[in-house]
Write a protein that holds these residues in place. Structure first.
Motif, PDB file in Angstrom:
ATOM      1  N   GLY A 116      58.909  33.620  28.703  1.00  0.00           N
ATOM      2  CA  GLY A 116      59.584  32.103  27.724  1.00  0.00           C
ATOM      3  C   GLY A 116      59.865  32.390  26.688  1.00  0.00           C
ATOM      4  N   PHE A 117      58.096  32.976  25.611  1.00  0.00           N
ATOM      5  CA  PHE A 117      58.458  33.293  24.378  1.00  0.00           C
ATOM      6  C   PHE A 117      59.640  34.665  24.078  1.00  0.00           C
ATOM      7  N   GLU A 120      62.979  33.764  24.020  1.00  0.00           N
ATOM      8  CA  GLU A 120      63.789  32.581  22.812  1.00  0.00           C
ATOM      9  C   GLU A 120      64.141  33.740  21.662  1.00  0.00           C
ATOM     10  N   LYS A 121      62.791  34.971  21.745  1.00  0.00           N
ATOM     11  CA  LYS A 121      63.015  35.795  20.505  1.00  0.00           C
ATOM     12  C   LYS A 121      64.147  36.966  21.010  1.00  0.00           C
ATOM     13  N   TYR A 123      67.293  35.975  22.222  1.00  0.00           N
ATOM     14  CA  TYR A 123      68.595  35.091  22.290  1.00  0.00           C
ATOM     15  C   TYR A 123      68.534  34.899  20.712  1.00  0.00           C
ATOM     16  N   GLU A 124      67.729  34.542  20.140  1.00  0.00           N
ATOM     17  CA  GLU A 124      67.281  33.861  18.931  1.00  0.00           C
ATOM     18  C   GLU A 124      68.001  35.686  18.184  1.00  0.00           C
ATOM     19  N   LYS A 129      70.072  29.833  21.072  1.00  0.00           N
ATOM     20  CA  LYS A 129      69.775  28.842  20.926  1.00  0.00           C
ATOM     21  C   LYS A 129      69.171  29.158  22.830  1.00  0.00           C
ATOM     22  N   PHE A 130      67.498  29.026  23.151  1.00  0.00           N
ATOM     23  CA  PHE A 130      66.884  29.075  24.458  1.00  0.00           C
ATOM     24  C   PHE A 130      66.465  28.416  25.052  1.00  0.00           C
ATOM     25  N   TYR A 131      66.413  27.786  26.556  1.00  0.00           N
ATOM     26  CA  TYR A 131      66.233  26.562  26.663  1.00  0.00           C
ATOM     27  C   TYR A 131      65.510  26.807  28.099  1.00  0.00           C
TER      28      TYR A 131
END
Length: 140
Positions: A116-117, A120-121, A123-124, A129-131
């Protein structure tokens, strides 16, 4: 066909809703991600995710799938938000054959937090945004 409801922030929901209402194409790419336990644990079960990149909306959603669940090639995502939990915006999707893999030691929760982390990074950096949603049934 499997239908998955996806909770979004209100702003993201209305963006997708407006695209849908105006018959604009929501470009997407769906793939699988598998995170194996590379420790010495007996009978390690990989953590499997379905990831859908919503390219034109600059966001991606990841879904932790139940162990050993085989995802259908065709599925529907329904987007909802707090303001409209009863009115989903549907998106019919086709899953690609791509399977990305990673290895991380630890429990399934450790591996979910890791991927997840990481996503998230990732796509950042793409200014998206990442869900992440967990679709596994509760443990008894």
């Amino acid at each position: 066909m499997v239908q998955i409801l996806c909770w979004l922030d209100t702003e993201d929901y209305w963006y997708i809703h407006n695209m849908h209402e105006n018959n604009q194409t929501l470009d997407y790419y769906a793939y699988r991600f598998s995170v194996d336990d590379n420790s010495e644990a007996p009978d390690p079960v990989p953590v499997n995710l379905l990831v859908v990149e919503l390219i034109s909306a600059k966001m991606a959603v990841g879904f932790v799938l139940p162990p050993k669940y085989e995802m259908d090639k065709d599925f529907t995502l329904g987007f909802i938000c707090q303001e409209r939990p009863d009115k989903d915006v549907p998106l019919e999707c086709k899953l690609s054959d791509e399977v990305k893999t990673a290895q991380y030691p630890g429990t399934d929760i450790d591996r979910i937090e890791y991927i997840g982390f990481t996503l998230e990074k990732f796509y950042e950096q793409k200014e998206a945004k990442f869900y992440l949603h967990d679709l596994r049934p509760p443990k008894q």
